[in-house]
Design a protein around this motif. Structure first.
Motif, PDB file in Angstrom:
ATOM      1  N   MET A   1       7.220  12.805  -0.322  1.00 19.86           N
ATOM      2  CA  MET A   1       7.909  11.610  -0.805  1.00 19.86           C
ATOM      3  C   MET A   1       7.024  10.382  -0.605  1.00 19.86           C
ATOM      4  N   GLY A   2       7.216   9.389  -1.445  1.00 23.15           N
ATOM      5  CA  GLY A   2       6.439   8.166  -1.353  1.00 23.15           C
ATOM      6  C   GLY A   2       6.847   7.286  -0.193  1.00 23.15           C
ATOM      7  N   TYR A   3       5.888   6.482   0.273  1.00 20.70           N
ATOM      8  CA  TYR A   3       6.136   5.497   1.334  1.00 20.70           C
ATOM      9  C   TYR A   3       5.348   4.248   0.969  1.00 20.70           C
TER      10      TYR A   3
ATOM     11  N   GLU B   1       3.548  13.923   3.106  1.00 15.46           N
ATOM     12  CA  GLU B   1       3.752  15.353   2.889  1.00 15.46           C
ATOM     13  C   GLU B   1       4.838  15.901   3.807  1.00 15.46           C
ATOM     14  N   GLU B   2       5.193  17.152   3.587  1.00 18.06           N
ATOM     15  CA  GLU B   2       6.258  17.779   4.376  1.00 18.06           C
ATOM     16  C   GLU B   2       5.913  17.886   5.860  1.00 18.06           C
ATOM     17  N   ASP B   3       4.624  17.835   6.194  1.00 20.14           N
ATOM     18  CA  ASP B   3       4.224  17.884   7.599  1.00 20.14           C
ATOM     19  C   ASP B   3       4.048  16.493   8.196  1.00 20.14           C
ATOM     20  N   GLY B   4       4.441  15.453   7.455  1.00 21.12           N
ATOM     21  CA  GLY B   4       4.392  14.100   7.980  1.00 21.12           C
ATOM     22  C   GLY B   4       3.068  13.392   7.853  1.00 21.12           C
ATOM     23  N   ARG B   5       2.106  14.004   7.141  1.00 22.41           N
ATOM     24  CA  ARG B   5       0.790  13.378   6.988  1.00 22.41           C
ATOM     25  C   ARG B   5       0.724  12.586   5.682  1.00 22.41           C
ATOM     26  N   PRO B   6       0.131  11.389   5.719  1.00 24.62           N
ATOM     27  CA  PRO B   6      -0.004  10.589   4.491  1.00 24.62           C
ATOM     28  C   PRO B   6      -1.203  11.037   3.666  1.00 24.62           C
ATOM     29  N   THR B   7      -0.997  11.151   2.361  1.00 20.75           N
ATOM     30  CA  THR B   7      -2.080  11.465   1.435  1.00 20.75           C
ATOM     31  C   THR B   7      -2.024  10.481   0.272  1.00 20.75           C
ATOM     32  N   ILE B   8      -3.047  10.459  -0.534  1.00 20.50           N
ATOM     33  CA  ILE B   8      -3.114   9.595  -1.727  1.00 20.50           C
ATOM     34  C   ILE B   8      -2.758   8.157  -1.366  1.00 20.50           C
ATOM     35  N   VAL B   9      -3.433   7.620  -0.374  1.00 18.83           N
ATOM     36  CA  VAL B   9      -3.180   6.247   0.065  1.00 18.83           C
ATOM     37  C   VAL B   9      -3.913   5.282  -0.862  1.00 18.83           C
ATOM     38  N   ARG B  10      -3.169   4.325  -1.440  1.00 19.18           N
ATOM     39  CA  ARG B  10      -3.792   3.407  -2.392  1.00 19.18           C
ATOM     40  C   ARG B  10      -3.044   2.080  -2.394  1.00 19.18           C
ATOM     41  N   THR B  11      -3.756   1.022  -2.736  1.00 25.54           N
ATOM     42  CA  THR B  11      -3.130  -0.295  -2.854  1.00 25.54           C
ATOM     43  C   THR B  11      -2.399  -0.388  -4.188  1.00 25.54           C
TER      44      THR B  11
ATOM     45  N   VAL C   1      -7.560  -3.004   4.926  1.00 26.39           N
ATOM     46  CA  VAL C   1      -7.282  -2.800   6.345  1.00 26.39           C
ATOM     47  C   VAL C   1      -5.940  -2.082   6.502  1.00 26.39           C
ATOM     48  N   VAL C   2      -4.966  -2.454   5.669  1.00 26.77           N
ATOM     49  CA  VAL C   2      -3.668  -1.774   5.668  1.00 26.77           C
ATOM     50  C   VAL C   2      -3.865  -0.301   5.292  1.00 26.77           C
ATOM     51  N   GLN C   3      -4.666  -0.042   4.263  1.00 26.79           N
ATOM     52  CA  GLN C   3      -4.933   1.327   3.838  1.00 26.79           C
ATOM     53  C   GLN C   3      -5.501   2.162   4.981  1.00 26.79           C
TER      54      GLN C   3
ATOM     55  N   VAL D   1       0.855  -1.189   0.000  1.00 24.99           N
ATOM     56  CA  VAL D   1       0.000   0.000   0.000  1.00 24.99           C
ATOM     57  C   VAL D   1       0.887   1.234   0.000  1.00 24.99           C
ATOM     58  N   ALA D   2       0.674   2.102  -0.974  1.00 23.80           N
ATOM     59  CA  ALA D   2       1.523   3.288  -1.146  1.00 23.80           C
ATOM     60  C   ALA D   2       0.822   4.537  -0.638  1.00 23.80           C
ATOM     61  N   ALA D   3       1.615   5.501  -0.202  1.00 23.10           N
ATOM     62  CA  ALA D   3       1.094   6.805   0.202  1.00 23.10           C
ATOM     63  C   ALA D   3       2.137   7.854  -0.128  1.00 23.10           C
TER      64      ALA D   3
END
Length: 245
Positions: A227-229, A182-192, A205-207, A177-179
């Motif tokens: 950056m991606g995670y 952002e620069e403030d440490g929040r995950p966005t664009i979370v997708r499998t 559930v991971v998402q 699952v990728a996200a």
């Protein structure tokens, strides 16, 4: 229409000015990093186990004292002896702790250990990322690190999954699952990104768990950047995995 006096306006504006720094203040971040040299790591590994070039993909939880725990490494070539030795060597070495606003925080760190043999003996390189964004950022970027003081996505996943997948890479079916962090440490664009057909439901559930996490953002040249995670769950090795079809 009610008219507010200049004196009252000044009072209102002054109060607003006092509130602005509190609401607009941005946190400052410092990622965890290696507090040991490649030579120190190699010295703890049996030289005979490094017969050719190998890249180990590793993950560890780094506490506020810089001590690593739950160290896991993965080698595509399945060199079990080298993996075990590297994991044990890493446990005995130290890291610098991550920080948020100068306060030390525990994080989950992903990194690579590249091993090779030169004419002078075994050598190693320590790389603070898994290389998935090397084409975009180069070799030495620092990947995002999950803050374990705020929310642990894997623990949250484990609490809500009936499948009991394992954290990190393994020679087994995976959910990835990728996200974007952002620069403030929040995950966005979370997708499998991908998931074995039997575990599509588990990937959701991971998402959900990942969306509620917070991170030390990724760094390039000492500056935080979006950056991606990649959150990875594997479904092998323990016999606990159950199809969620």
């Amino acid at each position: 229409m009610k008219i507010i006096s200049n004196k009252k306006w000044l009072t209102v504006l002054s109060a607003a000015a006092l509130l602005l720094p509190l609401s607009a203040a941005a946190e400052t971040y410092k990622p965890a990093f290696f507090d040991f040299s490649a030579e120190q790591l190699v010295a703890k590994i049996d030289a005979t186990s490094i017969s050719k070039a190998a890249t180990l993909y590793c993950q560890a939880e780094i506490d506020v004292n810089g001590a690593p725990d739950r160290v896991k490494c993965y080698d595509k070539a399945s060199n079990t002896d080298l993996v075990m030795q590297t994991q044990q060597a890493l446990i005995g070495l130290g890291f610098t702790a991550a920080q948020v606003d100068s306060q030390k925080v525990p994080v989950r760190m992903n990194f690579r250990v590249a091993l090779n043999v030169s004419e002078h003996g075994p050598v190693a390189a320590l790389i603070p990322n898994l290389g998935s964004m090397q084409a975009q950022y180069g070799r030495d970027y620092i990947a995002p690190q999950e803050r374990l003081d705020v929310s642990d996505w894997y623990q949250r996943y484990s609490d809500n999954s009936s499948v009991n997948g394992g954290a990190f890479l393994d020679d087994a079916p995976l959910s990835r699952v990728a996200a974007t962090i952002e620069e403030d440490g929040r995950p966005t664009i979370v997708r499998t990104v991908d998931a074995d057909r039997a575990y599509k439901r588990d990937a959701t559930v991971v998402q959900s768990a990942l969306k509620r996490s917070r991170f030390i953002p990724g760094f390039i040249d000492d500056k935080p950047v979006p950056m991606g995670y990649l959150a990875v769950v594997n479904y092998g090795g323990t016999g606990q995995a159950v199809s969620s079809r």
